[in-house]
Scaffold this motif. Structure first.
Motif, PDB file in Angstrom:
ATOM      1  N   VAL A  14      38.200  17.314 103.654  1.00 30.04           N
ATOM      2  CA  VAL A  14      38.668  15.929 103.664  1.00 30.04           C
ATOM      3  C   VAL A  14      40.056  15.780 104.292  1.00 30.04           C
ATOM      4  O   VAL A  14      40.639  14.697 104.261  1.00 30.04           O
ATOM      5  CB  VAL A  14      38.654  15.298 102.245  1.00 30.04           C
ATOM      6  CG1 VAL A  14      37.234  15.207 101.716  1.00 30.04           C
ATOM      7  CG2 VAL A  14      39.562  16.049 101.289  1.00 30.04           C
ATOM      8  N   ASP A  16      42.718  14.880 106.842  1.00 33.82           N
ATOM      9  CA  ASP A  16      42.695  13.873 107.907  1.00 33.82           C
ATOM     10  C   ASP A  16      42.747  14.576 109.258  1.00 33.82           C
ATOM     11  O   ASP A  16      43.727  15.241 109.574  1.00 33.82           O
ATOM     12  CB  ASP A  16      43.888  12.933 107.742  1.00 33.82           C
ATOM     13  CG  ASP A  16      43.914  11.808 108.762  1.00 33.82           C
ATOM     14  OD1 ASP A  16      42.966  11.700 109.578  1.00 33.82           O
ATOM     15  OD2 ASP A  16      44.889  11.032 108.752  1.00 33.82           O
ATOM     16  N   TRP A  22      46.705  14.833 103.957  1.00 33.83           N
ATOM     17  CA  TRP A  22      45.713  14.280 103.042  1.00 33.83           C
ATOM     18  C   TRP A  22      46.172  12.896 102.641  1.00 33.83           C
ATOM     19  O   TRP A  22      47.368  12.611 102.571  1.00 33.83           O
ATOM     20  CB  TRP A  22      45.529  15.173 101.823  1.00 33.83           C
ATOM     21  CG  TRP A  22      44.760  16.397 102.153  1.00 33.83           C
ATOM     22  CD1 TRP A  22      43.395  16.532 102.152  1.00 33.83           C
ATOM     23  CD2 TRP A  22      45.268  17.672 102.549  1.00 33.83           C
ATOM     24  NE1 TRP A  22      43.032  17.799 102.545  1.00 33.83           N
ATOM     25  CE2 TRP A  22      44.181  18.529 102.784  1.00 33.83           C
ATOM     26  CE3 TRP A  22      46.551  18.182 102.748  1.00 33.83           C
ATOM     27  CZ2 TRP A  22      44.310  19.850 103.186  1.00 33.83           C
ATOM     28  CZ3 TRP A  22      46.697  19.495 103.153  1.00 33.83           C
ATOM     29  CH2 TRP A  22      45.583  20.318 103.368  1.00 33.83           C
ATOM     30  N   CYS A  23      45.213  12.041 102.381  1.00 35.44           N
ATOM     31  CA  CYS A  23      45.509  10.661 102.024  1.00 35.44           C
ATOM     32  C   CYS A  23      45.693  10.518 100.516  1.00 35.44           C
ATOM     33  O   CYS A  23      45.344  11.408  99.745  1.00 35.44           O
ATOM     34  CB  CYS A  23      44.377   9.749 102.495  1.00 35.44           C
ATOM     35  SG  CYS A  23      44.283   9.654 104.286  1.00 35.44           S
ATOM     36  N   GLN A  24      46.233   9.363 100.123  1.00 36.91           N
ATOM     37  CA  GLN A  24      46.452   9.099  98.708  1.00 36.91           C
ATOM     38  C   GLN A  24      45.142   9.277  97.942  1.00 36.91           C
ATOM     39  O   GLN A  24      45.111   9.941  96.912  1.00 36.91           O
ATOM     40  CB  GLN A  24      47.000   7.687  98.508  1.00 36.91           C
ATOM     41  CG  GLN A  24      47.248   7.375  97.048  1.00 36.91           C
ATOM     42  CD  GLN A  24      47.452   5.913  96.792  1.00 36.91           C
ATOM     43  OE1 GLN A  24      46.971   5.066  97.527  1.00 36.91           O
ATOM     44  NE2 GLN A  24      48.159   5.619  95.719  1.00 36.91           N
ATOM     45  N   VAL A  25      44.077   8.680  98.425  1.00 38.31           N
ATOM     46  CA  VAL A  25      42.739   8.938  97.888  1.00 38.31           C
ATOM     47  C   VAL A  25      42.110   9.904  98.886  1.00 38.31           C
ATOM     48  O   VAL A  25      41.711   9.516  99.978  1.00 38.31           O
ATOM     49  CB  VAL A  25      41.910   7.642  97.750  1.00 38.31           C
ATOM     50  CG1 VAL A  25      40.530   7.951  97.180  1.00 38.31           C
ATOM     51  CG2 VAL A  25      42.650   6.619  96.901  1.00 38.31           C
ATOM     52  N   ASP A  27      39.504  11.619  99.640  1.00 36.29           N
ATOM     53  CA  ASP A  27      38.215  11.583 100.335  1.00 36.29           C
ATOM     54  C   ASP A  27      37.931  10.221 100.976  1.00 36.29           C
ATOM     55  O   ASP A  27      36.804   9.948 101.379  1.00 36.29           O
ATOM     56  CB  ASP A  27      37.078  11.974  99.388  1.00 36.29           C
ATOM     57  CG  ASP A  27      36.889  11.006  98.246  1.00 36.29           C
ATOM     58  OD1 ASP A  27      37.834  10.253  97.925  1.00 36.29           O
ATOM     59  OD2 ASP A  27      35.793  11.005  97.657  1.00 36.29           O
ATOM     60  N   LYS A  28      38.957   9.390 101.104  1.00 31.65           N
ATOM     61  CA  LYS A  28      38.772   8.058 101.692  1.00 31.65           C
ATOM     62  C   LYS A  28      39.735   7.795 102.844  1.00 31.65           C
ATOM     63  O   LYS A  28      40.161   6.662 103.064  1.00 31.65           O
ATOM     64  CB  LYS A  28      38.963   6.975 100.622  1.00 31.65           C
ATOM     65  CG  LYS A  28      38.097   7.116  99.389  1.00 31.65           C
ATOM     66  CD  LYS A  28      36.670   6.779  99.660  1.00 31.65           C
ATOM     67  CE  LYS A  28      35.892   6.776  98.354  1.00 31.65           C
ATOM     68  NZ  LYS A  28      34.647   7.434  98.385  1.00 31.65           N
ATOM     69  N   CYS A  29      40.105   8.826 103.592  1.00 30.96           N
ATOM     70  CA  CYS A  29      40.986   8.622 104.746  1.00 30.96           C
ATOM     71  C   CYS A  29      40.333   7.651 105.717  1.00 30.96           C
ATOM     72  O   CYS A  29      39.122   7.664 105.901  1.00 30.96           O
ATOM     73  CB  CYS A  29      41.273   9.952 105.446  1.00 30.96           C
ATOM     74  SG  CYS A  29      42.546  10.907 104.626  1.00 30.96           S
ATOM     75  N   GLN A  31      40.223   4.442 105.320  1.00 26.21           N
ATOM     76  CA  GLN A  31      39.941   3.157 104.697  1.00 26.21           C
ATOM     77  C   GLN A  31      41.220   2.341 104.584  1.00 26.21           C
ATOM     78  O   GLN A  31      42.306   2.894 104.371  1.00 26.21           O
ATOM     79  CB  GLN A  31      39.311   3.337 103.315  1.00 26.21           C
ATOM     80  CG  GLN A  31      37.879   3.792 103.376  1.00 26.21           C
ATOM     81  CD  GLN A  31      37.177   3.670 102.032  1.00 26.21           C
ATOM     82  OE1 GLN A  31      37.781   3.321 101.031  1.00 26.21           O
ATOM     83  NE2 GLN A  31      35.898   3.982 102.021  1.00 26.21           N
ATOM     84  N   GLN A  32      41.086   1.053 104.711  1.00 24.82           N
ATOM     85  CA  GLN A  32      42.233   0.162 104.653  1.00 24.82           C
ATOM     86  C   GLN A  32      42.957   0.321 103.311  1.00 24.82           C
ATOM     87  O   GLN A  32      42.331   0.428 102.257  1.00 24.82           O
ATOM     88  CB  GLN A  32      41.767  -1.278 104.827  1.00 24.82           C
ATOM     89  CG  GLN A  32      42.898  -2.262 104.948  1.00 24.82           C
ATOM     90  CD  GLN A  32      42.408  -3.659 105.268  1.00 24.82           C
ATOM     91  OE1 GLN A  32      41.222  -3.893 105.429  1.00 24.82           O
ATOM     92  NE2 GLN A  32      43.332  -4.581 105.359  1.00 24.82           N
ATOM     93  N   ASN A  34      44.711   2.855 102.370  1.00 26.94           N
ATOM     94  CA  ASN A  34      44.887   4.266 102.029  1.00 26.94           C
ATOM     95  C   ASN A  34      45.807   4.873 103.080  1.00 26.94           C
ATOM     96  O   ASN A  34      45.703   4.568 104.251  1.00 26.94           O
ATOM     97  CB  ASN A  34      43.536   4.988 102.027  1.00 26.94           C
ATOM     98  CG  ASN A  34      43.548   6.272 101.236  1.00 26.94           C
ATOM     99  OD1 ASN A  34      44.511   6.576 100.537  1.00 26.94           O
ATOM    100  ND2 ASN A  34      42.484   7.024 101.336  1.00 26.94           N
TER     101      ASN A  34
END
Length: 83
Positions: A14, A16, A22-25, A27-29, A31-32, A34
């Protein structure tokens, strides 16, 4: 040990691809709302690097992950020119 190895593989999957972070969430890189998380990336980077050094995970597989994460943090860092 298997939980650690699975965590590292999951983080690798996951990461990026554009920034290496890595994004805050995680597994949701993309997404608006994030964003790339510098402190989280630093912690994951340390976990993976230390796991390589201890021989818990494969160096050849995870070296590119830590290099990409480190490069991402360096690119995002801001240098204060004030002394």
């Amino acid at each position: 040990m298997s939980a650690l190895q699975n965590l590292c593989k999951g983080l690798k999957n996951v990461q990026d691809p554009a920034t290496g972070m890595w994004c805050q969430v995680v597994d949701k890189c993309g997404q608006q709302g994030n964003w790339n998380e510098t402190s989280g990336t630093g912690m994951f980077l340390y976990l993976i690097k230390k796991s390589i050094e201890k021989g818990y995970i494969n160096k050849e597989e995870f070296d590119p992950v830590i290099k990409k994460a480190y490069d991402g943090i360096i690119k995002k860092a801001k240098i204060n020119s004030k002394d």
